[in-house]
Enzyme design. Structure first.
Site: not given
Ligand code: LLP
Length: 435
Positions: A248, A293, A361
């Site tokens: 996150g 991310r 579209c």
């Molecule tokens: N661990 C779990 C259990 C998660 O659900 C997620 C992301 C992560 C780790 C990794 O999170 P990150 O470090 O990437 O923030 N599609 C959305 C983001 C959805 C994230 C879902 N879970 C976007 O494009 O912003």
């Protein structure tokens, strides 16, 4: 447009990434094209590993494959000795086919299918993160059939409302993920897992959301978890082995974003966890995180070709590009904002206010609503930065769009990571049935 990692303006005045001219990339691999800066991924991982260490407990970083995943990416993660978080049979299969060590894989999901669980258990992955009560019985049944014992974490929801887009919040009292720390029978659920002859209860997992800028939310979550671990120890005598804080960590997308460098956030998490451990003396052994991310976001750039420029009577100027919501759904889905530039004019001032629109579209197929870029002409290559996370993995075949290729660039070389889809690929699974 802010440049990251190895991205720079080269001697020809063109954007180069990994020592490769993006205009050459566009010619060789065509557009739209996802370009991944391999060195930036690797150096980011190195920084995170260096920051995320403690003398009081073991630490592990599991890369969250949902952000960006291919067999090549699995190889990079393996070479960097990270663990891996998968969230589906498809991600697990990709890792397995890439030869990724299964004893470093964690599996998530709020509704894992029986087949996905069976695959994870057969492949002997490191641990399954139990998301809800129904899953306990499913895993026990599979383990009983196979005479196996599976290591598990329990995903708990500490009820922390982080400031991020509401679609990517995963905590709060009504979240679909995990079991709330405030659920009355939580101790009974943990006892059931801990007493099971088929499950090895290792500890807690949490993930409070994505693209979080204020690290205080992670600290709040840790505080709630440690208070509960103390209660668990006192009331049931259970000492957990692992605490997994999820991912996150927010990244820069556009002017005004000011994320704290991820390594600083990780150091803060370590310091606070150490303080919690000193205070509560839980005796846990392992702290994990699952960033996605923050490892790949800034490393990705998408290249498009400009196909048209339209000045509307209402005064709005559109720059049309040959991709859009099928290769990047984030602006339409989360109102995500990006920066862009014309790859051979980045040394010129960005004075033209335009809206970058895709070719799909839908009126909502806008990649950037209002941005200033250099003067664009048909045939120019337009780059959008920070597209490394959740763009390729969320891409679709809307309008029967063939998904773009992905290349990794490093040290002046470009390596194809995913081939561009062809029209043949689009109809491969179609059946012409009898009318
Ligand atoms: N661990 C779990 C259990 C998660 O659900 C997620 C992301 C992560 C780790 C990794 O999170 P990150 O470090 O990437 O923030 N599609 C959305 C983001 C959805 C994230 C879902 N879970 C976007 O494009 O912003």
């Amino acid at each position: 447009m802010k440049l990251f990692g190895t991205s720079k303006i080269n001697e020809k005045g063109n954007l180069s990434i990994g020592g490769v001219d993006t205009n050459d990339l566009a010619k060789e691999f065509e557009t739209p094209l996802y370009v991944m800066d391999q060195e930036l991924i690797e150096t980011t991982i190195d920084k995170m590993k260096k920051a995320f260490v403690s003398s009081r407990f073991d630490t592990h970083i599991a890369y969250a494959g949902k952000a960006f995943f291919t067999t090549g990416m699995a190889k990079i993660i393996e070479a960097k000795d990270l663990e891996l978080d998968v969230v589906s049979g498809g991600e697990l299969y990709t890792a397995y086919k890439a030869g990724f060590p299964m004893d470093k894989v964690h599996m998530h999901g709020n509704n894992k299918s029986y087949e996905e669980l069976e695959m994870a258990i057969d492949l002997e992955i490191k641990q399954i993160v139990i998301d809800n009560e129904d899953e306990i019985g499913k895993i026990e049944k599979i383990c009983k059939e196979k005479n196996k014992k599976q290591a598990v974490l329990l995903r708990i929801d500490p009820g922390i409302e982080a400031h991020t887009h509401h679609y990517i919040k995963t905590s709060g009292l009504t979240s679909k993920f995990g079991i709330s720390l405030f659920q009355k029978d939580l101790l009974d659920i943990i006892k059931r897992i801990n007493d099971s002859e088929y499950l090895e209860f290792r500890g807690f997992h949490t993930h409070i959301g994505s693209q979080i800028f204020q690290s205080i939310f992670f600290i709040f979550a840790l505080e709630e978890i440690f208070k509960y671990l103390d209660k668990l120890k006192k009331e049931l005598g259970i000492v957990v082995h692992t605490v997994n804080m999820g991912g996150g960590f927010g990244v820069y997308y556009k002017e005004g974003d000011d994320p704290v460098p991820v390594e600083e956030v990780l150091k803060e998490i370590i310091t606070y966890t150490e303080a919690m451990e000193i205070k509560y003396k839980i005796g846990f052994k392992e702290l994990c995180i699952e960033p996605g991310r923050s490892i790949v976001g800034n490393a990705g750039t998408t290249l498009y070709e400009v196909g048209g420029i339209k000045k509307t009577v209402g005064g709005k100027t559109y720059v049309f590009v040959n991709g859009g919501m099928a290769d990047n759904i984030r602006p339409a889905l989360y109102q995500a904002e990006y920066e862009a530039g014309i790859t051979n004019k980045l040394d010129k001032e960005a004075t033209n206010e335009v809206t970058v629109a895709g070719k799909f579209c839908e009126s909502g197929d806008i990649l950037i609503e209002k941005t200033k870029i250099q003067e664009a002409h048909v045939g120019d290559i337009l780059a959008i930065t920070t597209t490394g996370a959740y763009c390729y993995t969320m891409s679709s075949n809307y309008n029967r769009f063939a998904k773009p290729a992905v290349v990794f660039v490093k040290d002046g070389k470009a390596k194809l990571a995913v081939k561009r889809e062809t029209f043949e690929d689009l109809i491969r699974n179609d059946e012409i049935f009898e009318l």
